[in-house]
Write a protein that holds these residues in place. Structure first.
Motif, PDB file in Angstrom:
ATOM      1  N   GLN A   8      23.562  41.164  43.630  1.00 53.62           N
ATOM      2  CA  GLN A   8      24.939  41.448  43.759  1.00 53.62           C
ATOM      3  C   GLN A   8      25.844  40.467  42.692  1.00 53.62           C
ATOM      4  OE1 GLN A   8      26.890  40.903  47.343  1.00 53.62           O
ATOM      5  NE2 GLN A   8      28.493  42.205  47.122  1.00 53.62           N
ATOM      6  N   TYR A   9      26.568  40.973  41.993  1.00 53.18           N
ATOM      7  CA  TYR A   9      27.361  40.010  41.164  1.00 53.18           C
ATOM      8  C   TYR A   9      28.831  40.151  41.470  1.00 53.18           C
ATOM      9  CZ  TYR A   9      23.449  40.655  38.070  1.00 53.18           C
ATOM     10  OH  TYR A   9      21.993  40.800  37.456  1.00 53.18           O
ATOM     11  N   GLU A  10      29.497  38.866  41.184  1.00 54.71           N
ATOM     12  CA  GLU A  10      30.786  38.630  41.549  1.00 54.71           C
ATOM     13  C   GLU A  10      31.607  38.006  40.525  1.00 54.71           C
ATOM     14  OE1 GLU A  10      30.638  37.500  45.924  1.00 54.71           O
ATOM     15  OE2 GLU A  10      32.165  35.924  44.790  1.00 54.71           O
ATOM     16  N   VAL A  11      32.864  38.440  40.346  1.00 50.62           N
ATOM     17  CA  VAL A  11      33.787  37.773  39.490  1.00 50.62           C
ATOM     18  C   VAL A  11      35.206  37.789  39.940  1.00 50.62           C
ATOM     19  CG1 VAL A  11      34.079  39.754  37.857  1.00 50.62           C
ATOM     20  CG2 VAL A  11      34.487  37.485  37.058  1.00 50.62           C
ATOM     21  N   LEU A  45      25.140  50.546  38.408  1.00 52.82           N
ATOM     22  CA  LEU A  45      25.965  49.973  39.073  1.00 52.82           C
ATOM     23  C   LEU A  45      26.106  50.762  40.594  1.00 52.82           C
ATOM     24  CD1 LEU A  45      28.877  49.499  36.508  1.00 52.82           C
ATOM     25  CD2 LEU A  45      27.222  47.861  36.859  1.00 52.82           C
ATOM     26  N   GLU A  46      26.336  49.995  41.445  1.00 50.88           N
ATOM     27  CA  GLU A  46      26.493  50.485  42.744  1.00 50.88           C
ATOM     28  C   GLU A  46      27.631  49.703  43.842  1.00 50.88           C
ATOM     29  OE1 GLU A  46      26.567  52.507  45.260  1.00 50.88           O
ATOM     30  OE2 GLU A  46      24.883  52.557  46.555  1.00 50.88           O
ATOM     31  N   HIS A  47      28.057  50.104  44.547  1.00 50.43           N
ATOM     32  CA  HIS A  47      28.881  49.549  45.668  1.00 50.43           C
ATOM     33  C   HIS A  47      29.924  48.612  44.769  1.00 50.43           C
ATOM     34  CE1 HIS A  47      29.853  48.546  49.910  1.00 50.43           C
ATOM     35  NE2 HIS A  47      30.189  47.430  49.417  1.00 50.43           N
ATOM     36  N   VAL A  48      30.763  49.250  44.027  1.00 44.66           N
ATOM     37  CA  VAL A  48      31.714  48.723  43.249  1.00 44.66           C
ATOM     38  C   VAL A  48      32.904  48.277  44.243  1.00 44.66           C
ATOM     39  CG1 VAL A  48      32.977  48.714  41.164  1.00 44.66           C
ATOM     40  CG2 VAL A  48      30.932  50.119  41.226  1.00 44.66           C
ATOM     41  N   SER A  49      33.005  47.077  44.175  1.00 48.71           N
ATOM     42  CA  SER A  49      34.024  46.618  45.182  1.00 48.71           C
ATOM     43  C   SER A  49      35.281  45.672  44.517  1.00 48.71           C
ATOM     44  CB  SER A  49      33.507  45.888  46.334  1.00 48.71           C
ATOM     45  OG  SER A  49      34.251  45.560  47.196  1.00 48.71           O
ATOM     46  N   LEU A  50      36.482  45.776  45.073  1.00 48.02           N
ATOM     47  CA  LEU A  50      37.463  44.980  44.760  1.00 48.02           C
ATOM     48  C   LEU A  50      38.194  44.457  45.730  1.00 48.02           C
ATOM     49  CD1 LEU A  50      38.747  43.479  42.288  1.00 48.02           C
ATOM     50  CD2 LEU A  50      40.633  45.324  42.194  1.00 48.02           C
ATOM     51  N   PHE A  51      38.182  43.155  46.390  1.00 48.57           N
ATOM     52  CA  PHE A  51      38.985  42.871  47.618  1.00 48.57           C
ATOM     53  C   PHE A  51      40.042  41.696  47.175  1.00 48.57           C
ATOM     54  CE2 PHE A  51      35.994  44.769  50.290  1.00 48.57           C
ATOM     55  CZ  PHE A  51      36.354  44.682  51.341  1.00 48.57           C
ATOM     56  N   TYR A  65      41.486  38.208  43.065  1.00 48.07           N
ATOM     57  CA  TYR A  65      40.949  39.443  43.595  1.00 48.07           C
ATOM     58  C   TYR A  65      39.438  39.235  43.299  1.00 48.07           C
ATOM     59  CZ  TYR A  65      45.487  40.986  44.359  1.00 48.07           C
ATOM     60  OH  TYR A  65      46.799  41.063  44.675  1.00 48.07           O
ATOM     61  N   ARG A  66      38.387  39.573  44.239  1.00 48.36           N
ATOM     62  CA  ARG A  66      36.910  39.371  44.083  1.00 48.36           C
ATOM     63  C   ARG A  66      36.479  40.794  43.482  1.00 48.36           C
ATOM     64  NH1 ARG A  66      35.954  36.715  48.423  1.00 48.36           N
ATOM     65  NH2 ARG A  66      35.816  34.817  47.499  1.00 48.36           N
ATOM     66  N   PHE A  67      35.942  40.791  42.455  1.00 51.51           N
ATOM     67  CA  PHE A  67      35.429  41.964  42.184  1.00 51.51           C
ATOM     68  C   PHE A  67      33.900  41.749  42.394  1.00 51.51           C
ATOM     69  CE2 PHE A  67      32.410  43.894  39.008  1.00 51.51           C
ATOM     70  CZ  PHE A  67      32.881  45.231  39.008  1.00 51.51           C
ATOM     71  N   SER A  68      33.056  42.722  42.892  1.00 52.91           N
ATOM     72  CA  SER A  68      31.722  42.437  43.185  1.00 52.91           C
ATOM     73  C   SER A  68      30.935  43.865  42.990  1.00 52.91           C
ATOM     74  CB  SER A  68      31.383  41.938  44.583  1.00 52.91           C
ATOM     75  OG  SER A  68      31.781  42.831  45.520  1.00 52.91           O
ATOM     76  N   VAL A  69      29.933  43.827  42.601  1.00 57.09           N
ATOM     77  CA  VAL A  69      28.974  45.033  42.305  1.00 57.09           C
ATOM     78  C   VAL A  69      27.529  44.590  42.366  1.00 57.09           C
ATOM     79  CG1 VAL A  69      29.094  44.513  39.623  1.00 57.09           C
ATOM     80  CG2 VAL A  69      28.717  46.688  40.450  1.00 57.09           C
ATOM     81  N   THR A 117      27.988  39.094  33.082  1.00 62.02           N
ATOM     82  CA  THR A 117      26.678  39.382  32.660  1.00 62.02           C
ATOM     83  C   THR A 117      25.631  39.725  33.735  1.00 62.02           C
ATOM     84  OG1 THR A 117      26.891  37.917  30.783  1.00 62.02           O
ATOM     85  CG2 THR A 117      24.789  38.830  31.139  1.00 62.02           C
ATOM     86  N   VAL A 118      25.008  40.814  33.649  1.00 60.50           N
ATOM     87  CA  VAL A 118      24.059  41.496  34.118  1.00 60.50           C
ATOM     88  C   VAL A 118      22.608  41.011  33.703  1.00 60.50           C
ATOM     89  CG1 VAL A 118      23.142  43.664  35.499  1.00 60.50           C
ATOM     90  CG2 VAL A 118      25.557  43.546  34.893  1.00 60.50           C
ATOM     91  N   ASN A 119      22.030  40.596  34.522  1.00 64.30           N
ATOM     92  CA  ASN A 119      20.750  39.738  33.966  1.00 64.30           C
ATOM     93  C   ASN A 119      19.386  39.829  34.774  1.00 64.30           C
ATOM     94  OD1 ASN A 119      21.428  37.840  36.083  1.00 64.30           O
ATOM     95  ND2 ASN A 119      21.885  36.536  34.902  1.00 64.30           N
ATOM     96  N   SER A 120      19.055  40.909  35.720  1.00 63.22           N
ATOM     97  CA  SER A 120      18.046  41.169  36.416  1.00 63.22           C
ATOM     98  C   SER A 120      17.751  42.507  36.337  1.00 63.22           C
ATOM     99  CB  SER A 120      18.199  40.640  37.641  1.00 63.22           C
ATOM    100  OG  SER A 120      17.271  41.245  38.597  1.00 63.22           O
ATOM    101  N   LYS A 121      16.373  42.760  36.175  1.00 61.62           N
ATOM    102  CA  LYS A 121      15.838  44.190  36.431  1.00 61.62           C
ATOM    103  C   LYS A 121      15.868  44.542  37.411  1.00 61.62           C
ATOM    104  CE  LYS A 121      11.892  43.146  34.419  1.00 61.62           C
ATOM    105  NZ  LYS A 121      10.492  43.064  34.246  1.00 61.62           N
ATOM    106  N   ASP A 122      15.989  43.783  38.532  1.00 64.37           N
ATOM    107  CA  ASP A 122      16.240  44.082  40.001  1.00 64.37           C
ATOM    108  C   ASP A 122      17.602  44.184  40.531  1.00 64.37           C
ATOM    109  OD1 ASP A 122      13.365  44.338  40.115  1.00 64.37           O
ATOM    110  OD2 ASP A 122      13.357  42.126  40.429  1.00 64.37           O
ATOM    111  N   TRP A 123      17.824  45.044  41.646  1.00 62.59           N
ATOM    112  CA  TRP A 123      19.153  45.060  42.002  1.00 62.59           C
ATOM    113  C   TRP A 123      19.564  43.496  42.654  1.00 62.59           C
ATOM    114  CZ3 TRP A 123      22.505  48.913  41.334  1.00 62.59           C
ATOM    115  CH2 TRP A 123      21.815  50.252  41.113  1.00 62.59           C
TER     116      TRP A 123
END
Ligand code: AHR
Length: 659
Positions: free
Chosen positions: A171-174, A199-205, A128-132, A163-169
Motif C-alpha cells: 500500500q502506498y500513500e501520498v 493498482l487496486e483499492h484506489v482511495s481518497l479520504f 486529502y490522503r490518496f492511497s492505493v 513511485t511504486v517500487n515493489s514487485k509485491d503488492w
C-alpha cells in the motif's frame, strides 16, 4: 404623578394578567408527583444507507468503485491509454484490479480518472490522503485533482508524484493539498514511466475525518449526530437489512476485518424507485459493523444493530421465496457471533476480530433487533427460533421485534399480540404518516398495555399530504406528537426519526433529518425538534393536564399539545408546548406542588417557529429556522405566555430552594 403612573401600570398589568387568566388555556404541572423514569435511550438516531447516507455520505471515501468490483467494472472511472482489467488481485473477496501499461507512444498517456460521488468535494487548504495498493518496479504515478468543468477547465489544480517500487503488492500513500474549494473535482492517475503498474483499492479520504481516523467518517455529518446527544443508534437499516434476496441481504460478517477485503453488495435503494434510479449506488461496507459500534460509542449512544431474520424484502418476494424455517441456523449463529463480536473477550473468535480492528474493550451491546419491518405469520415463526436461542445464551440482551410497516390495521394488530407472546423486550413501530395522523395520535400510547413489551418508535416522520419534503409544519407535527411519547415514557423507551441522511443530488426518500452535498450539510427543522427533545429529555415525567386531561390535541384543546419532565440532575422543570393551530393562544402553566421555600428561577424559553410553514433550512441557507433562546420569568408559580400560532416552545426553570 409618579405614584399615579406606577399605580396605573400595576393596574394595567393586573388587568392584563386577569384577562389572560380568563381566556387562557390553564395547564397544570404537578411538580411533586414524579412519574415514570425517562430512559436514557429515549431519543436516538436511525441510520440506513439510503439517499447515499453511507457510501457518498457519512463514509468519507471520495472514490466511487475503488476496487473495480461494481458489476460494470469501470463504472465511475474514465480510462485512457493502455488499461486492462485483471481479476487475480490480492484481496480474495475483491479480486479485480487494473493494469496500467505503456501507451506505445511517448506523447500518449495511460491513466484512470474517478468521478467520485456526484464529483469529489475538496476544500481550500485541506489535505486529502490518496492511497492505493500497487505493484510494479520503479514505476512513477502522477496523482492529480482536476477541475471537472468545461474542457479548458479540465486541468489539474493539485498534483503529486508517487513511485511504486515493489514487485509485491504494497500500500502506498501520498497527501494532496487542495489550493481551492471545488465541489465536483475528479481524481486522475497517470502512469508517467514506460513500464507496467497494477493498482487496486484506489482511495481518497479527507485527512480531517471525524477523530482523524483513517477509513473515517465525514466530520460535519458525525458532528451533527453528536450534537443531538442521541441515546440510541439503530443500524444498518431499514430495508437494506432484508436485501432483495438472500444473496443481497446485509451480512454483518462481511463488513468487518480489512476494509480492502470487504465484498461489495448492491444497495437496494439504487433501483427501488424507478423515478429515482441510481445505478451507481452500491455498498462497499467500508462503513461496517465495527465502525457502527465505534460511532455509537463516539456519540454516546447505545448501539442497536438489526439483523436479518431469514426474510428478504417482503414487498418484492412471495412468502415461499423466504429462507425456510429449517435453515435458520446460520442466521441465528450470526446473531450469537455478533454478540461475541461486540461484547466477547479478546480470546474469543469474534472478540479477537474486534480487538484486531483496534477495540479490545467490549462495545457493551445491550439491544439487538431481529428483523426489520417484517409482517405476516412468517415473521413470528422465525423470530421465535431466535428468541429461544438468544434467551438461553444471552438473557442480558434485550430483543427488539417489529410490528411491521403499518402504524395500525390488520398486520399491526396481528403482530403486537405475537410480539407479546414471544415476550420480546421492545417492539419497533414505523409510521411515515400525514399531518392529520400526527394531529390525531397525540394520545396514541396513553392506553398501551403497561405490562407488555416496550415501544420503540423506530422509524417515523411526518410526510405532509401533498408536501413530501422537509418543511416547518411537518416538524411542528412531529414536535406535537412527541409530547405523547414523552408523557408515556414508561412504555415508550426509544424513538428515532427516519431516514437520517440525504445527499441533495442522490436522494430516494424524503423528508430526512440531515441533508448534505459534497461540501456542506444542513440541519432541518425536524433535526432541531429531535435535538430539543433529546437535550431536554429530563429524567422523569411530570403530570401535565388541562381540565384534568392530557394535552394531546384533543377536542376543545385548540390544537395544543404539551408535556412536562423533571430533570433530577439539573433540578429543572421542563415544559414543552406545541401550538399546531393557526391562532395565537394565551396559555398559563401553573406549577403545583412546590414547597413554600421553592422558587422557579433561571427561566429559559426556546422557540422554534417559521412564518413560512412550507420552508426549511437548505444547504445554501442553513440557518433560516433555528431554535431561539430567551430568558423568561415566572410570577410565583404561574407562567403566563402567549403561544404564537404554529409554534413549538420549550420552557425550562430551575427549582431553587430559599432555605
Ligand atoms: O426509512 C426508509 C425505509 O422505510 C426503511 O428502509 C424501511 O424500514 C421503511 O420502509
Amino acid at each position: 404623578m409618579k405614584l399615579h403612573r406606577t399605580l396605573f401600570t400595576a393596574w394595567v398589568f393586573a388587568a392584563g394578567v386577569a384577562l389572560h387568566a380568563q381566556n387562557a388555556h390553564n395547564m397544570v404541572v404537578q411538580t411533586n408527583k414524579l412519574g415514570a423514569e425517562i430512559q436514557p435511550t429515549m431519543y436516538g438516531l436511525f441510520f440506513e444507507d439510503i439517499n447515499y447516507g453511507a457510501d457518498g455520505g457519512l463514509y468519507a471515501e471520495l472514490v466511487k468503485n475503488r476496487s473495480f468490483e461494481f458489476p460494470q467494472r469501470f463504472m465511475g472511472w474514465n480510462v485512457f491509454g493502455n488499461v486492462t482489467l485483471m481479476d487475480d488481485g490480492p484481496f480474495e473477496r475483491n479480486p479485480h484490479y487494473v493494469r496500467l501499461g505503456n501507451s506505445g507512444h511517448r506523447e500518449k498517456h495511460t491513466g484512470i480518472e474517478n468521478e467520485g460521488f456526484f464529483g469529489i468535494g475538496v476544500k481550500e487548504g485541506a489535505e486529502y490522503r490518496f492511497s492505493v495498493w500497487a505493484r510494479g518496479e520503479n514505476q512513477k504515478l502522477r496523482i492529480e485533482l482536476i477541475k471537472n468543468d468545461t474542457m479548458e477547465e479540465r486541468q489539474a489544480f493539485e498534483s503529486k508524484e508517487l513511485t511504486v517500487n515493489s514487485k509485491d503488492w504494497k500500500q502506498y500513500e501520498v497527501i494532496l493539498k487542495s489550493p481551492r474549494t471545488e465541489p465536483k473535482a475528479h481524481l486522475r492517475i497517470f502512469l508517467e514511466s514506460a513500464g507496467t503498474v497494477d493498482l487496486e483499492h484506489v482511495s481518497l479520504f479527507p485527512v480531517d475525518t471525524w477523530k482523524e481516523r483513517k477509513n473515517g467518517l465525514r466530520k460535519d455529518l458525525v458532528q451533527a449526530l453528536y450534537d443531538i446527544k442521541p441515546g440510541v443508534f439503530r443500524f444498518p437499516g431499514g430495508c437494506i437489512v432484508e436485501g432483495t434476496d438472500e444473496a443481497t441481504r446485509y451480512e454483518w460478517k462481511k463488513t468487518v476485518g480489512a476494509v480492502e477485503n470487504r465484498p461489495l453488495n448492491e444497495n437496494r435503494w439504487h433501483y427501488t424507485f424507478k423515478h429515482r434510479f441510481f445505478p451507481d449506488y452500491f455498498q462497499t461496507y467500508g462503513l461496517g459493523f465495527f465502525e457502527y459500534f465505534q460511532l455509537s460509542e463516539d456519540i454516546g449512544a447505545e448501539p442497536l444493530p438489526i439483523l436479518n431474520c431469514g426474510l428478504v424484502c417482503q414487498y418484492q418476494n412471495d412468502p415461499d421465496q423466504q429462507v425456510s424455517l429449517s435453515k435458520l441456523d446460520s442466521y441465528i449463529q450470526d446473531a450469537l457471533d455478533l454478540i461475541e463480536f461486540a461484547n466477547g473477550d479478546v480470546t474469543t473468535t469474534w472478540g479477537k476480530v474486534r480487538a484486531d480492528m483496534g477495540h479490545p474493550a467490549p462495545f457493551n451491546l445491550k439491544f439487538l433487533g431481529i428483523g426489520n419491518e417484517q409482517w405476516g405469520p412468517e415473521y413470528p415463526e422465525r423470530l421465535k427460533q431466535f428468541v429461544e436461542v438468544l434467551r438461553k445464551a444471552h438473557p442480558e440482551i434485550k430483543i427488539v421485534g417489529s410490528s411491521g410497516p403499518q402504524s395500525e390495521g390488520k398486520d399491526f394488530d396481528y403482530l403486537w399480540p405475537e410480539m407479546k407472546n414471544l415476550k420480546v423486550d421492545l417492539v419497533d413501530e414505523h409510521f411515515y404518516r400525514p399531518e392529520s395522523w400526527f394531529l390525531a395520535q397525540g394520545n396514541r400510547y396513553d392506553n398501551y398495555d403497561r405490562k407488555g413489551p416496550k415501544v420503540f418508535a423506530g422509524e417515523y416522520a411526518c410526510h405532509g399530504k401533498g408536501k413530501k419534503w422537509n418543511h416547518f409544519n411537518a416538524a411542528l407535527m412531529e414536535a406535537a406528537f412527541m409530547t405523547g411519547l414523552e408523557r408515556n415514557a414508561d412504555v415508550v423507551h426509544m424513538a428515532t426519526y427516519a431516514p437520517l441522511f440525504a445527499h441533495v443530488e442522490g436522494w430516494q426518500w424524503r423528508p430526512d433529518l440531515i441533508w448534505f452535498d459534497n461540501l456542506n450539510s444542513v440541519r432541518t427543522c425536524s433535526y432541531y425538534v429531535q435535538q430539543l427533545y433529546s437535550h431536554n429529555k429530563g429524567t422523569h415525567v411530570l403530570p401535565l393536564t388541562m381540565d384534568k386531561k392530557a394535552v394531546s390535541g384533543q377536542e376543545g384543546q385548540d390544537g395544543l399539545f404539551a408535556s412536562a419532565v423533571w430533570d433530577k440532575d439539573e433540578k429543572a422543570c421542563i415544559v414543552k408546548i406545541a401550538n399546531t393551530s393557526d391562532k395565537a393562544q394565551p396559555v398559563s402553566v401553573t406549577f403545583n406542588g412546590l414547597k413554600k421555600s421553592d422558587k422557579l428561577v433561571e427561566g429559559k424559553c426556546i422557540t422554534l417557529q417559521s412564518a413560512d410553514l412550507d420552508k426549511d433550512n437548505t444547504v445554501e441557507h442553513p440557518n433560516v429556522i433555528t431554535p431561539k433562546e430567551s430568558d423568561v420569568t415566572i410570577e410565583g408559580n404561574v407562567l403566563n405566555v402567549e403561544m404564537a400560532p404554529k409554534t413549538f416552545v420549550l420552557y425550562k426553570f430551575v427549582k431553587a430552594s430559599n432555605k
